[in-house]
Design a protein around this motif. Structure first.
Motif, PDB file in Angstrom:
ATOM      1  N   VAL A 173       0.985  -1.112  -0.110  1.00  0.00           N
ATOM      2  CA  VAL A 173      -0.084   0.210   0.037  1.00  0.00           C
ATOM      3  C   VAL A 173       0.751   1.177  -0.012  1.00  0.00           C
ATOM      4  O   VAL A 173       1.989   1.462   0.908  1.00  0.00           O
ATOM      5  CB  VAL A 173      -1.082   0.114   1.246  1.00  0.00           C
ATOM      6  N   SER A 174       0.590   2.145  -1.139  1.00  0.00           N
ATOM      7  CA  SER A 174       1.612   3.371  -1.201  1.00  0.00           C
ATOM      8  C   SER A 174       0.902   4.383  -0.670  1.00  0.00           C
ATOM      9  O   SER A 174      -0.419   4.543  -1.051  1.00  0.00           O
ATOM     10  CB  SER A 174       2.177   3.140  -2.611  1.00  0.00           C
ATOM     11  N   ILE A 175       1.636   5.154  -0.115  1.00  0.00           N
ATOM     12  CA  ILE A 175       1.150   6.784   0.400  1.00  0.00           C
ATOM     13  C   ILE A 175       1.580   7.746  -0.223  1.00  0.00           C
ATOM     14  O   ILE A 175       3.029   7.997  -0.205  1.00  0.00           O
ATOM     15  CB  ILE A 175       1.063   6.862   2.061  1.00  0.00           C
ATOM     16  N   GLU A 176       1.008   8.647  -0.798  1.00  0.00           N
ATOM     17  CA  GLU A 176       1.591   9.864  -1.248  1.00  0.00           C
ATOM     18  C   GLU A 176       1.030  11.194  -0.655  1.00  0.00           C
ATOM     19  O   GLU A 176      -0.331  11.156  -0.598  1.00  0.00           O
ATOM     20  CB  GLU A 176       1.344  10.018  -2.719  1.00  0.00           C
ATOM     21  N   VAL A 177       2.121  12.067  -0.331  1.00  0.00           N
ATOM     22  CA  VAL A 177       1.248  13.085   0.474  1.00  0.00           C
ATOM     23  C   VAL A 177       2.034  14.534  -0.093  1.00  0.00           C
ATOM     24  O   VAL A 177       2.868  14.540  -0.582  1.00  0.00           O
ATOM     25  CB  VAL A 177       1.921  13.199   1.923  1.00  0.00           C
ATOM     26  N   LYS A 178       1.017  15.397  -0.331  1.00  0.00           N
ATOM     27  CA  LYS A 178       1.420  16.820  -0.467  1.00  0.00           C
ATOM     28  C   LYS A 178       0.881  17.761   0.259  1.00  0.00           C
ATOM     29  O   LYS A 178      -0.442  17.539   0.692  1.00  0.00           O
ATOM     30  CB  LYS A 178       0.710  17.199  -2.036  1.00  0.00           C
TER      31      LYS A 178
END
Length: 128
Positions: free
Chosen positions: A10-15
């Motif tokens: 499960v990948s998490i991308e944050v901005k």
């Protein structure tokens, strides 16, 4: 399948973004929005059950936030699909960081943790 493998898939991308219109620097109120995209690379659906955040401001004061789901939802994320949401944090300093994890569960009830790597919250031009 081991719990580590599920979480690793499960990948998490944050901005993150400073919210000048909601902030009041003279009152030590710095508001940040963060937009998160969670992508499920497992072969089965996963459900985000709860979250835990550790928020640290520039004075090293910490806040812990735990709760069910995110933004009032406990989304089920299909294989190779993504779920995105936007939330926010208020700090007493112009710079801080967040990190944490999501508690997730598969359709067959296996629970696992997906870590969220530390990310920076910063008012523009406050980091050099």
């Amino acid at each position: 399948m081991s719990a580590i493998a599920l979480g690793d898939n499960v990948s998490i991308e944050v901005k993150s973004q400073y919210q000048a219109e909601q902030s009041d620097p003279e009152s030590n109120r710095f508001v940040f929005a963060y937009h998160i995209t969670i992508t499920n690379h497992n072969e089965q659906p996963v459900q985000l059950m709860s979250r835990r955040w550790l928020i640290v401001d520039g004075d090293q004061k910490t806040q812990e936030v735990e709760g069910e789901g995110v933004v009032g939802e406990q989304p089920v994320i299909a294989p190779d699909d993504s779920y995105s949401y936007t939330s926010g944090a208020v700090l007493a300093t112009s710079v801080g960081s967040m990190q944490g994890h999501y508690n997730m569960r598969t359709d067959d009830g296996e629970e696992f943790i997906t870590p969220i790597s530390p990310f920076t919250l910063a008012q523009p031009n406050s980091l050099h």
